[in-house]
Design a protein around this motif. Structure first.
Motif, PDB file in Angstrom:
ATOM      1  N   ARG A  34       0.872  -1.164  -0.039  1.00 11.92           N
ATOM      2  CA  ARG A  34       0.129   0.059   0.023  1.00 11.92           C
ATOM      3  C   ARG A  34       0.842   1.197   0.048  1.00 11.92           C
ATOM      4  O   ARG A  34       0.592   2.250  -0.787  1.00 11.92           O
ATOM      5  CB  ARG A  34      -0.949  -0.029   0.997  1.00 11.92           C
ATOM      6  N   HIS A  35       2.039   1.111   0.889  1.00 14.61           N
ATOM      7  CA  HIS A  35       2.979   2.297   0.941  1.00 14.61           C
ATOM      8  C   HIS A  35       3.525   2.596  -0.376  1.00 14.61           C
ATOM      9  O   HIS A  35       3.517   3.989  -0.757  1.00 14.61           O
ATOM     10  CB  HIS A  35       3.926   2.180   2.081  1.00 14.61           C
ATOM     11  N   LYS A  36       3.887   1.510  -1.093  1.00 12.30           N
ATOM     12  CA  LYS A  36       4.494   1.840  -2.344  1.00 12.30           C
ATOM     13  C   LYS A  36       3.710   2.187  -3.637  1.00 12.30           C
ATOM     14  O   LYS A  36       3.913   3.085  -4.247  1.00 12.30           O
ATOM     15  CB  LYS A  36       5.249   0.248  -2.585  1.00 12.30           C
ATOM     16  N   LEU A  37       2.611   1.576  -3.226  1.00 14.17           N
ATOM     17  CA  LEU A  37       1.487   2.014  -4.603  1.00 14.17           C
ATOM     18  C   LEU A  37       0.845   3.318  -4.316  1.00 14.17           C
ATOM     19  O   LEU A  37       0.758   3.950  -5.276  1.00 14.17           O
ATOM     20  CB  LEU A  37       0.448   0.819  -4.657  1.00 14.17           C
ATOM     21  N   ASN A  38       0.971   3.768  -3.026  1.00 14.19           N
ATOM     22  CA  ASN A  38       0.540   5.148  -3.080  1.00 14.19           C
ATOM     23  C   ASN A  38       1.313   6.246  -3.541  1.00 14.19           C
ATOM     24  O   ASN A  38       0.988   7.259  -4.116  1.00 14.19           O
ATOM     25  CB  ASN A  38       0.286   5.324  -1.292  1.00 14.19           C
ATOM     26  N   GLN A  79      10.249  -0.941  -4.649  1.00 14.99           N
ATOM     27  CA  GLN A  79       9.173  -0.223  -5.475  1.00 14.99           C
ATOM     28  C   GLN A  79       8.940  -0.919  -6.721  1.00 14.99           C
ATOM     29  O   GLN A  79       7.547  -0.860  -6.913  1.00 14.99           O
ATOM     30  CB  GLN A  79       9.692   1.312  -5.841  1.00 14.99           C
ATOM     31  N   MET A  80       9.748  -1.056  -7.766  1.00 14.14           N
ATOM     32  CA  MET A  80       9.435  -1.366  -8.973  1.00 14.14           C
ATOM     33  C   MET A  80       8.908  -2.863  -9.053  1.00 14.14           C
ATOM     34  O   MET A  80       7.944  -3.414  -9.845  1.00 14.14           O
ATOM     35  CB  MET A  80      10.593  -1.271 -10.060  1.00 14.14           C
ATOM     36  N   ASP A  81       9.292  -3.629  -8.266  1.00 14.35           N
ATOM     37  CA  ASP A  81       8.928  -4.907  -8.183  1.00 14.35           C
ATOM     38  C   ASP A  81       7.589  -5.087  -7.791  1.00 14.35           C
ATOM     39  O   ASP A  81       6.737  -5.857  -8.245  1.00 14.35           O
ATOM     40  CB  ASP A  81       9.711  -5.806  -7.507  1.00 14.35           C
ATOM     41  N   THR A  82       7.107  -4.351  -6.919  1.00 12.88           N
ATOM     42  CA  THR A  82       5.521  -4.364  -6.368  1.00 12.88           C
ATOM     43  C   THR A  82       4.852  -3.614  -7.380  1.00 12.88           C
ATOM     44  O   THR A  82       3.901  -4.216  -7.579  1.00 12.88           O
ATOM     45  CB  THR A  82       5.653  -3.217  -5.095  1.00 12.88           C
ATOM     46  N   LEU A  83       5.265  -2.526  -8.155  1.00  7.53           N
ATOM     47  CA  LEU A  83       4.894  -2.100  -9.106  1.00  7.53           C
ATOM     48  C   LEU A  83       4.373  -3.085 -10.311  1.00  7.53           C
ATOM     49  O   LEU A  83       3.437  -3.197 -10.927  1.00  7.53           O
ATOM     50  CB  LEU A  83       5.214  -0.655  -9.697  1.00  7.53           C
ATOM     51  N   ARG A  84       5.291  -3.771 -10.593  1.00  5.60           N
ATOM     52  CA  ARG A  84       5.300  -5.015 -11.714  1.00  5.60           C
ATOM     53  C   ARG A  84       4.157  -5.669 -11.412  1.00  5.60           C
ATOM     54  O   ARG A  84       3.395  -6.366 -12.072  1.00  5.60           O
ATOM     55  CB  ARG A  84       6.560  -5.679 -12.122  1.00  5.60           C
ATOM     56  N   SER A  85       4.147  -6.322 -10.214  1.00  3.52           N
ATOM     57  CA  SER A  85       3.219  -7.356  -9.623  1.00  3.52           C
ATOM     58  C   SER A  85       1.617  -6.571  -9.690  1.00  3.52           C
ATOM     59  O   SER A  85       0.746  -7.272 -10.210  1.00  3.52           O
ATOM     60  CB  SER A  85       3.357  -7.980  -8.527  1.00  3.52           C
TER      61      SER A  85
END
Length: 119
Positions: A34-38, A79-85
């Motif tokens: 949630r933090h990263k996607l915010n 950050q980018m690994d979370t964004l990719r998923s």
């Protein structure tokens, strides 16, 4: 814009994603996502992206570059690994172009970077 895609706002997509993954992931993991996607939501707002159907590889690169100004390599990777998923999941609900997740560039860390992260 792609007629097969269904318009959806970044914030709505993130909320649906976290809700969907919430059952299978640990609370702390969801909190971290949630933090990263915010950060991604905020960036979309700054860039006036109100519908993620139009996201391109170039947009994702620009997001990465904006985060690189404030994060080290290890944090950028997270950050980018979370964004990719998240983007891969968005493909499954017809929110973004198919295979867009493969355009999310995440840094490859050297051994030194990883050791620094552990310390």
């Amino acid at each position: 814009s792609n007629p097969e895609l269904e318009p959806i706002a970044p914030m709505e997509a993130v909320a649906l994603y976290l809700q969907d993954r919430g059952n299978e992931l640990a609370k702390n993991t969801i909190k971290s996502y949630r933090h990263k996607l915010n950060r991604f939501e905020e960036w979309c707002e700054q860039e006036e992206i109100s519908n993620i159907n139009s996201l391109t590889g170039r947009d994702l690169l620009r997001f990465k570059q904006s985060r690189s100004e404030v994060l080290n390599a290890v944090s950028i990777k997270g950050q980018m690994d979370t964004l990719r998923s998240f983007i891969r999941w968005c493909e499954s609900i017809d929110a973004v172009e198919q295979d867009l997740h493969s355009k999310v560039m995440s840094p490859t860390l050297s051994k030194g970077d990883r050791e620094r992260d552990v310390l």
